[in-house]
Scaffold this active site. Structure first.
Site, PDB file in Angstrom:
ATOM      1  N   TRP A 163       0.818  -1.219   0.000  1.00  0.00           N
ATOM      2  CA  TRP A 163       0.000   0.000   0.000  1.00  0.00           C
ATOM      3  C   TRP A 163       0.847   1.262   0.000  1.00  0.00           C
ATOM      4  O   TRP A 163       0.464   2.267  -0.607  1.00  0.00           O
ATOM      5  CB  TRP A 163      -1.016  -0.015   1.150  1.00  0.00           C
ATOM      6  CG  TRP A 163      -2.119  -1.003   0.849  1.00  0.00           C
ATOM      7  CD1 TRP A 163      -2.365  -2.188   1.478  1.00  0.00           C
ATOM      8  CD2 TRP A 163      -3.084  -0.917  -0.214  1.00  0.00           C
ATOM      9  NE1 TRP A 163      -3.421  -2.842   0.882  1.00  0.00           N
ATOM     10  CE2 TRP A 163      -3.884  -2.081  -0.163  1.00  0.00           C
ATOM     11  CE3 TRP A 163      -3.353   0.022  -1.216  1.00  0.00           C
ATOM     12  CZ2 TRP A 163      -4.928  -2.326  -1.058  1.00  0.00           C
ATOM     13  CZ3 TRP A 163      -4.394  -0.215  -2.104  1.00  0.00           C
ATOM     14  CH2 TRP A 163      -5.171  -1.378  -2.017  1.00  0.00           C
ATOM     15  N   ASP A 208      -1.253   6.698   6.546  1.00  0.00           N
ATOM     16  CA  ASP A 208      -2.373   5.888   6.090  1.00  0.00           C
ATOM     17  C   ASP A 208      -2.609   4.858   7.192  1.00  0.00           C
ATOM     18  O   ASP A 208      -1.872   3.888   7.326  1.00  0.00           O
ATOM     19  CB  ASP A 208      -2.006   5.201   4.772  1.00  0.00           C
ATOM     20  CG  ASP A 208      -3.094   4.249   4.289  1.00  0.00           C
ATOM     21  OD1 ASP A 208      -4.089   4.060   5.018  1.00  0.00           O
ATOM     22  OD2 ASP A 208      -2.937   3.689   3.182  1.00  0.00           O
ATOM     23  N   LYS A 215     -12.596  -1.358   7.567  1.00  0.00           N
ATOM     24  CA  LYS A 215     -11.916  -2.343   8.403  1.00  0.00           C
ATOM     25  C   LYS A 215     -12.327  -2.145   9.863  1.00  0.00           C
ATOM     26  O   LYS A 215     -13.045  -2.971  10.422  1.00  0.00           O
ATOM     27  CB  LYS A 215     -10.409  -2.250   8.231  1.00  0.00           C
ATOM     28  CG  LYS A 215      -9.997  -2.515   6.777  1.00  0.00           C
ATOM     29  CD  LYS A 215      -8.711  -1.843   6.427  1.00  0.00           C
ATOM     30  CE  LYS A 215      -8.431  -1.725   4.955  1.00  0.00           C
ATOM     31  NZ  LYS A 215      -8.592  -2.882   4.117  1.00  0.00           N
TER      32      LYS A 215
HETATM   33  N1  PMP Z   1      -4.387   1.740   2.309  1.00  0.00           N
HETATM   34  C1  PMP Z   1      -4.399   0.607   3.024  1.00  0.00           C
HETATM   35  C2  PMP Z   1      -3.421   0.446   4.131  1.00  0.00           C
HETATM   36  C3  PMP Z   1      -5.316  -0.398   2.706  1.00  0.00           C
HETATM   37  O1  PMP Z   1      -5.332  -1.535   3.415  1.00  0.00           O
HETATM   38  C4  PMP Z   1      -6.224  -0.209   1.652  1.00  0.00           C
HETATM   39  C5  PMP Z   1      -7.265  -1.223   1.261  1.00  0.00           C
HETATM   40  N2  PMP Z   1      -7.155  -2.472   1.740  1.00  0.00           N
HETATM   41  C6  PMP Z   1      -6.152   0.990   0.933  1.00  0.00           C
HETATM   42  C7  PMP Z   1      -5.241   1.945   1.298  1.00  0.00           C
HETATM   43  C8  PMP Z   1      -7.080   1.255  -0.221  1.00  0.00           C
HETATM   44  O2  PMP Z   1      -8.316   1.574   0.306  1.00  0.00           O
HETATM   45  P1  PMP Z   1      -9.625   1.778  -0.552  1.00  0.00           P
HETATM   46  O3  PMP Z   1      -9.938   0.489  -1.209  1.00  0.00           O
HETATM   47  O4  PMP Z   1     -10.615   2.211   0.487  1.00  0.00           O
HETATM   48  O5  PMP Z   1      -9.356   2.864  -1.527  1.00  0.00           O
END
Ligand code: PMP
Length: 360
Positions: free
Chosen positions: A102, A172, A196
């Site tokens: 990520w 994040d 989550k």
């Molecule tokens: N950052 C992290 C740490 C994630 O775990 C995720 C999704 N699992 C995201 C960003 C992306 O999030 P979204 O699908 O809500 O855009």
């Protein structure tokens, strides 16, 4: 009704009392004769729902007054672009820390807006740890430093906060927000997709320090401009009303439980059940260094990956759902967010032990 233990990384389990309440109130919210889903976001009743959620989240995280809470859309990934658009403040570069899948996504997106200096990377360890505390190469002119404080896929969690001097730290926190207390004052901005630990998908929470807003790139769409949204109480356009309402119920559930300190104790106990087991078996393997292991996303592998499919099939038959690791790295992952009861983790370990006995 047979509910399974859902170990999916998100959208993930929600607390059962929250869903029962949402179900009870679904058709008629507090005698209004309508569902929250059907209510105008300008309605007094809805404003009360919104204000309650805002106040409860502020209390849970002890968010200082000089920070705004924004309830937005676009997910965690949306913030990969909104952060540079809003926080570059005329500067040409930002520091990013590369700790896994990520953070790499965040880096790739930021590169569309600015020069990215990778201030530290753990790629050479196959993303099995957080960076060494003295291993950063910060750019003193960076607009901000970005970290991913819980890497959902690798299962690496920062149990510490890096010192970035006067440069605002952005995190994040999508996959571990509300799992423990957090010193918000150490950060310039914290963001998290809801799906989550907060509530249903569709909602993104941004906690941002006042002085960092109001300098968005001129081309930033108004609905993506933190300052515009802050001034409009996140209602520059229609917010994800139902997700926010359910998230508000989650915040109340957390408060009733005893707040984030209590939640953290429970999460430590849950993570211990599974990591203790993983540490004494040869059949499975947990690749992340001990001090950086995530309490939310437990990555593990079967030493013999030919048994993976059988493991997943039998787990599913035992009511243990979504244990398959992310396609990017394979293996197994047990996401044990706030709403996963300790009984779920015990059931998983019981199953793993039995599977080892049969196949070991
Ligand atoms: N950052 C992290 C740490 C994630 O775990 C995720 C999704 N699992 C995201 C960003 C992306 O999030 P979204 O699908 O809500 O855009």
């Amino acid at each position: 009704m047979a509910r399974v233990f859902n170990f999916g990384a998100g959208p993930a389990m929600l607390p059962e009392p929250v869903m029962r309440q949402a179900a009870d109130e679904l058709l008629d919210w507090h005698g209004t004769g309508m569902s929250v889903m059907e209510m105008s976001h300008r309605d007094k009743a809805y404003i009360a729902v919104y204000a309650g959620a805002e106040a409860d989240l502020r209390e849970l995280l002890a968010i200082p007054r000089n920070y705004k809470i924004l309830f937005l859309q676009g997910g965690g990934a949306g913030q990969f672009s909104l952060v540079p658009m809003n926080l570059l403040r005329g500067k040409s570069g930002a520091d990013y820390v590369e700790t896994g899948y990520w953070s790499q996504k965040a880096i790739a997106e930021a590169r569309r807006y600015c020069n990215v200096n990778v201030a530290a990377s753990t790629k050479d360890t196959k993303f099995t740890r957080t960076p060494k505390r003295d291993g950063f190469h910060f750019d003193p002119g960076a607009a901000y430093v970005h970290i991913t404080s819980n890497e959902t896929i690798e299962g690496v969690e920062w149990h510490w906060v890096p010192d970035t001097g006067g440069v605002p730290l952005v995190t994040d926190a999508s996959s571990h927000i509300l799992s423990r207390p957090l010193d918000v004052s150490r950060f310039g901005l914290i963001y998290a997709g809801a799906q989550k630990n907060i509530g249903p998908s569709g909602l993104t929470v941004v906690i941002v320090r006042d002085d960092l807003m109001g300098h968005a790139m001129p081309t930033t769409p108004s609905v993506l401009d933190y300052k515009v949204q802050a001034d409009a109480d996140s209602m520059q356009n229609t917010p994800p009303t139902f997700s926010l309402y359910v998230s508000g119920l989650v915040f109340k559930w957390l408060k009733q439980l005893g707040g984030l300190k209590k939640m953290e104790e429970i999460n430590i106990a849950k993570a211990k059940v599974i990591y203790d087991y993983l540490d004494q078996t040869e059949f499975y393997h947990a690749p992340i260094v001990k001090e950086d292991r995530s309490r939310m996303n437990v990555q593990f592998r079967l030493r013999n990956d030919k048994l993976d499919a059988e493991f997943l099939k039998q787990a599913e038959n035992n009511g243990l759902s979504q244990l398959k690791g992310h396609r990017a790295i394979g293996g197994m992952r047990a996401s044990i967010y706030n709403a996963m009861p300790i009984e779920g983790v015990q059931a998983l370990v019981g199953f793993m032990r039995e599977f080892e006995r049969k196949h070991g």
